[in-house]
Design a protein around this motif. Structure first.
Motif, PDB file in Angstrom:
ATOM      1  N   LEU A 119      44.124  46.153  58.420  1.00  0.00           N
ATOM      2  CA  LEU A 119      42.981  46.845  57.810  1.00  0.00           C
ATOM      3  C   LEU A 119      43.319  47.318  56.405  1.00  0.00           C
ATOM      4  CD1 LEU A 119      40.138  48.087  58.158  1.00  0.00           C
ATOM      5  CD2 LEU A 119      41.257  50.121  59.096  1.00  0.00           C
ATOM      6  N   TRP A 120      44.561  47.764  56.201  1.00  0.00           N
ATOM      7  CA  TRP A 120      44.973  48.282  54.895  1.00  0.00           C
ATOM      8  C   TRP A 120      45.898  47.301  54.163  1.00  0.00           C
ATOM      9  CZ3 TRP A 120      41.588  51.723  54.203  1.00  0.00           C
ATOM     10  CH2 TRP A 120      41.168  52.546  55.244  1.00  0.00           C
ATOM     11  N   ASN A 121      45.757  46.011  54.495  1.00  0.00           N
ATOM     12  CA  ASN A 121      46.528  44.976  53.817  1.00  0.00           C
ATOM     13  C   ASN A 121      46.252  45.004  52.322  1.00  0.00           C
ATOM     14  OD1 ASN A 121      46.500  42.002  52.671  1.00  0.00           O
ATOM     15  ND2 ASN A 121      47.988  42.031  54.357  1.00  0.00           N
ATOM     16  N   LYS A 122      47.299  45.100  51.516  1.00  0.00           N
ATOM     17  CA  LYS A 122      47.128  45.282  50.071  1.00  0.00           C
ATOM     18  C   LYS A 122      46.410  44.114  49.410  1.00  0.00           C
ATOM     19  CE  LYS A 122      51.095  48.351  49.368  1.00  0.00           C
ATOM     20  NZ  LYS A 122      52.398  48.556  48.663  1.00  0.00           N
ATOM     21  N   VAL A 123      46.759  42.898  49.817  1.00  0.00           N
ATOM     22  CA  VAL A 123      46.117  41.723  49.221  1.00  0.00           C
ATOM     23  C   VAL A 123      44.624  41.699  49.546  1.00  0.00           C
ATOM     24  CG1 VAL A 123      46.033  39.203  49.188  1.00  0.00           C
ATOM     25  CG2 VAL A 123      48.243  40.390  49.280  1.00  0.00           C
ATOM     26  N   ALA A 124      44.287  41.962  50.821  1.00  0.00           N
ATOM     27  CA  ALA A 124      42.892  41.965  51.233  1.00  0.00           C
ATOM     28  C   ALA A 124      42.113  43.083  50.540  1.00  0.00           C
ATOM     29  CB  ALA A 124      42.794  42.117  52.750  1.00  0.00           C
ATOM     30  N   LEU A 125      42.731  44.266  50.450  1.00  0.00           N
ATOM     31  CA  LEU A 125      42.061  45.394  49.785  1.00  0.00           C
ATOM     32  C   LEU A 125      41.842  45.116  48.311  1.00  0.00           C
ATOM     33  CD1 LEU A 125      43.824  48.492  51.389  1.00  0.00           C
ATOM     34  CD2 LEU A 125      41.432  47.832  51.636  1.00  0.00           C
ATOM     35  N   ARG A 126      42.846  44.514  47.662  1.00  0.00           N
ATOM     36  CA  ARG A 126      42.713  44.205  46.240  1.00  0.00           C
ATOM     37  C   ARG A 126      41.564  43.221  46.011  1.00  0.00           C
ATOM     38  NH1 ARG A 126      47.364  42.153  45.495  1.00  0.00           N
ATOM     39  NH2 ARG A 126      48.410  44.158  45.150  1.00  0.00           N
ATOM     40  N   SER A 127      41.486  42.195  46.836  1.00  0.00           N
ATOM     41  CA  SER A 127      40.409  41.223  46.724  1.00  0.00           C
ATOM     42  C   SER A 127      39.061  41.863  47.024  1.00  0.00           C
ATOM     43  CB  SER A 127      40.664  40.060  47.687  1.00  0.00           C
ATOM     44  OG  SER A 127      39.643  39.107  47.600  1.00  0.00           O
ATOM     45  N   PHE A 128      39.026  42.728  48.049  1.00  0.00           N
ATOM     46  CA  PHE A 128      37.794  43.412  48.445  1.00  0.00           C
ATOM     47  C   PHE A 128      37.235  44.247  47.302  1.00  0.00           C
ATOM     48  CE2 PHE A 128      35.691  47.148  50.364  1.00  0.00           C
ATOM     49  CZ  PHE A 128      34.740  46.523  51.158  1.00  0.00           C
ATOM     50  N   PHE A 129      38.091  45.056  46.685  1.00  0.00           N
ATOM     51  CA  PHE A 129      37.617  45.948  45.628  1.00  0.00           C
ATOM     52  C   PHE A 129      37.370  45.206  44.315  1.00  0.00           C
ATOM     53  CE2 PHE A 129      39.419  49.222  48.467  1.00  0.00           C
ATOM     54  CZ  PHE A 129      38.316  50.055  48.529  1.00  0.00           C
ATOM     55  N   LYS A 130      38.086  44.115  44.073  1.00  0.00           N
ATOM     56  CA  LYS A 130      37.834  43.331  42.863  1.00  0.00           C
ATOM     57  C   LYS A 130      36.449  42.699  42.913  1.00  0.00           C
ATOM     58  CE  LYS A 130      39.447  39.387  40.139  1.00  0.00           C
ATOM     59  NZ  LYS A 130      38.106  38.729  40.196  1.00  0.00           N
ATOM     60  N   VAL A 131      36.138  42.065  44.034  1.00  0.00           N
ATOM     61  CA  VAL A 131      34.814  41.462  44.192  1.00  0.00           C
ATOM     62  C   VAL A 131      33.739  42.540  44.150  1.00  0.00           C
ATOM     63  CG1 VAL A 131      33.296  40.261  45.820  1.00  0.00           C
ATOM     64  CG2 VAL A 131      35.624  39.436  45.445  1.00  0.00           C
ATOM     65  N   ASN A 132      33.976  43.662  44.823  1.00  0.00           N
ATOM     66  CA  ASN A 132      33.006  44.751  44.818  1.00  0.00           C
ATOM     67  C   ASN A 132      32.764  45.290  43.414  1.00  0.00           C
ATOM     68  OD1 ASN A 132      32.425  44.717  47.535  1.00  0.00           O
ATOM     69  ND2 ASN A 132      33.953  46.251  48.073  1.00  0.00           N
ATOM     70  N   ALA A 133      33.818  45.374  42.615  1.00  0.00           N
ATOM     71  CA  ALA A 133      33.667  45.878  41.247  1.00  0.00           C
ATOM     72  C   ALA A 133      32.797  44.945  40.415  1.00  0.00           C
ATOM     73  CB  ALA A 133      35.045  46.040  40.599  1.00  0.00           C
ATOM     74  N   ASP A 134      33.038  43.638  40.539  1.00  0.00           N
ATOM     75  CA  ASP A 134      32.234  42.668  39.794  1.00  0.00           C
ATOM     76  C   ASP A 134      30.773  42.713  40.227  1.00  0.00           C
ATOM     77  OD1 ASP A 134      34.366  41.713  38.300  1.00  0.00           O
ATOM     78  OD2 ASP A 134      34.853  40.125  39.729  1.00  0.00           O
ATOM     79  N   VAL A 135      30.548  42.741  41.541  1.00  0.00           N
ATOM     80  CA  VAL A 135      29.180  42.754  42.053  1.00  0.00           C
ATOM     81  C   VAL A 135      28.495  44.078  41.716  1.00  0.00           C
ATOM     82  CG1 VAL A 135      27.736  42.545  44.113  1.00  0.00           C
ATOM     83  CG2 VAL A 135      29.775  41.137  43.884  1.00  0.00           C
ATOM     84  N   PHE A 136      29.282  45.165  41.664  1.00  0.00           N
ATOM     85  CA  PHE A 136      28.711  46.454  41.267  1.00  0.00           C
ATOM     86  C   PHE A 136      28.157  46.386  39.853  1.00  0.00           C
ATOM     87  CE2 PHE A 136      29.167  50.495  39.036  1.00  0.00           C
ATOM     88  CZ  PHE A 136      28.378  51.318  39.824  1.00  0.00           C
ATOM     89  N   VAL A 137      28.934  45.813  38.929  1.00  0.00           N
ATOM     90  CA  VAL A 137      28.475  45.676  37.547  1.00  0.00           C
ATOM     91  C   VAL A 137      27.215  44.832  37.503  1.00  0.00           C
ATOM     92  CG1 VAL A 137      29.021  44.751  35.273  1.00  0.00           C
ATOM     93  CG2 VAL A 137      30.766  45.988  36.560  1.00  0.00           C
ATOM     94  N   ARG A 138      27.237  43.705  38.229  1.00  0.00           N
ATOM     95  CA  ARG A 138      26.077  42.818  38.273  1.00  0.00           C
ATOM     96  C   ARG A 138      24.842  43.558  38.785  1.00  0.00           C
ATOM     97  NH1 ARG A 138      22.936  41.355  42.975  1.00  0.00           N
ATOM     98  NH2 ARG A 138      21.800  39.444  42.479  1.00  0.00           N
ATOM     99  N   THR A 139      25.010  44.302  39.895  1.00  0.00           N
ATOM    100  CA  THR A 139      23.878  44.980  40.509  1.00  0.00           C
ATOM    101  C   THR A 139      23.437  46.184  39.689  1.00  0.00           C
ATOM    102  OG1 THR A 139      24.791  44.295  42.634  1.00  0.00           O
ATOM    103  CG2 THR A 139      23.015  45.890  42.676  1.00  0.00           C
ATOM    104  N   PHE A 140      24.390  46.850  39.047  1.00  0.00           N
ATOM    105  CA  PHE A 140      24.047  47.974  38.184  1.00  0.00           C
ATOM    106  C   PHE A 140      23.123  47.522  37.054  1.00  0.00           C
ATOM    107  CE2 PHE A 140      24.989  50.562  34.382  1.00  0.00           C
ATOM    108  CZ  PHE A 140      24.575  51.801  34.847  1.00  0.00           C
TER     109      PHE A 140
END
Length: 430
Positions: A219-240
């Motif tokens: 659940l707290w795998n660093k690679v998975a978390l990094r990918s999760f938040f990177k994609v979320n950050a990009d989509v956040f900018v897009r949606t904002f």
């Protein structure tokens, strides 16, 4: 391939169509109260929450993309971990919105250029509905996860339940108990909370067996978390940026008088109706793209995209015909105010252009989300938003409300054009 698309698209279309029906019903309820100002107030209140919640729609998008790719790779541990990560983030963000409701509200109210009476209605709506933030955001996570698991039927039944409940409560509070816009807000809040409780129950009954795949270390795998938040950050900018454009459209309308504010609010429902309908196919493309990408199946990915656009074009054609030949009938369903109907008819030309210029953008969004091409989505939205504001500041002083609509149509067209160019190049690498 058509069967796979429709197995996901039809339930999503049904559930998505029920979403704008809430907006149509609420606008209709407001449109039959004793003042046209309620229509504008409803539009502004809903716009504020759209600007808030749409900014967090990455919770649904990223959850769907990562879940479908994990499913395609047959990694049920990661698929289950994605849901729990998204729920934790969703609840945390929802609580934060409640804690910051006063500054958020004060900031939003500053952009309302209508009279004090409308501002008062909007504030009353906001202060009640804001308490539903944790429920709304958590539903984003669950809906994205269901879709990623190639399950469109469960979200469909949940959406139908939510919308029927919402409309029923709103009618009860407004026409049964004599409340006005506060009744609409209270009905919306209660439906959000009840629907989340039902969703959690349904998940436990249908997917509770997946708990055995959950590994808290993963659940707290660093690679998975990094990918999760990177994609979320990009989509956040897009949606904002998306919410800035659509929100600016409504707030700019409020400076043109109560009648044009009401007119634009009604006509934007045409856009919302089309977008939710088209998103049914986009969601199907989203789930299938993620599954094919996760499985490394490039052949089926390309075949699916071709068929997706074929059916999307047919939906576009139906919308163009409906908006061209029956605009008056559609407007009359939303309000009985003669002056609003008369003025709205003079702007229906722009609603015909909505499906023509924008249908490809909706479909590419689904493909990009499934492939987690978040950077490309972000860059497309940056360019299209720049075009919107450039056109707005040139066209509105010259053309008034027509200039505002011209800017919006250009924005839709630029999104579709740039995404098409990017997809032709980028998808070759998948």
């Amino acid at each position: 391939m058509d069967r796979k698309i429709f197995r996901l698209a039809i339930p999503n279309i049904i559930s998505n169509i029920t979403v704008p029906l809430i907006g149509l019903a609420n606008i209709g309820i407001a449109g039959h109260l004793d003042s046209a100002k309620y229509i504008g107030a409803m539009s502004l209140g809903v716009t504020i929450f759209n600007m808030i919640y749409w900014n967090f729609s990455f919770l649904r998008m990223s959850t769907s993309g990562f879940t479908s790719q994990a499913l395609g790779a047959r990694n049920l541990t990661e698929a289950t971990s994605v849901l729990l990560r998204s729920v934790i983030v969703s609840v945390s963000l929802g609580v934060l919105i409640i804690l910051l409701q006063y500054p958020i509200g004060q900031f939003a109210f500053r952009f309302i250029l209508s009279g004090e009476e409308i501002k008062g209605y909007v504030e009353a709506y906001f202060r009640i509905c804001v308490w539903g933030a944790p429920a709304v955001l958590t539903m984003y996570a669950f809906n994205g996860w269901f879709l990623g698991m190639q399950n469109a039927k469960t979200p469909m039944f949940i959406a139908i339940f939510n919308n029927i409940l919402n409309i029923g409560l709103n009618f009860t509070f407004v026409f049964g108990l004599g409340m006005d816009i506060e009744g609409i807000a209270l009905g919306t809040l209660l439906s959000q909370i009840i629907t989340l409780a039902v969703t959690v129950t349904v998940w436990s009954l249908k997917y509770g067996r997946l708990k055995k795949y959950l590994r808290y270390a993963d659940l707290w795998n660093k690679v998975a978390l990094r990918s999760f938040f990177k994609v979320n950050a990009d989509v956040f900018v897009r949606t904002f940026l998306l919410t800035i454009v659509t929100g600016f459209f409504t707030f700019a309308s409020s400076s043109m008088g109560d009648t044009l504010l009401a007119v634009n609010a009604l006509l934007m429902e045409f856009f919302m109706l089309f977008s939710y309908f088209m998103d049914g196919f986009a969601y199907a493309g989203e789930a299938l793209t993620g599954k094919f990408v996760g499985a490394g199946d490039r052949k089926n990915l390309k075949a699916m995209i071709r068929r997706l656009f074929f059916w999307g074009f047919l939906v576009n054609l139906v919308a163009v015909i409906a908006y061209s030949f029956f605009p008056g009938e559609l407007i009359s369903l939303l309000t009985d105010k003669a002056e609003v109907i008369r003025v709205a008819k003079s702007y229906t030309f722009w609603t015909v252009l909505i499906p023509i210029t924008g249908f490809a953008a909706f479909l590419w969004d689904g493909v990009f989300i499934g492939a987690t091409l978040s950077k490309e989505m972000r860059n497309t939205m940056i360019f299209a938003s720049m075009m919107f504001f450039a056109c707005y500041f040139i066209a509105v002083p010259l053309l008034g409300n027509n200039g505002l609509w011209l800017s919006f149509i250009l924005y839709l067209g630029m999104r579709a054009f740039v995404q098409t160019v990017i997809a032709r190049k980028r998808l070759k690498l998948i």
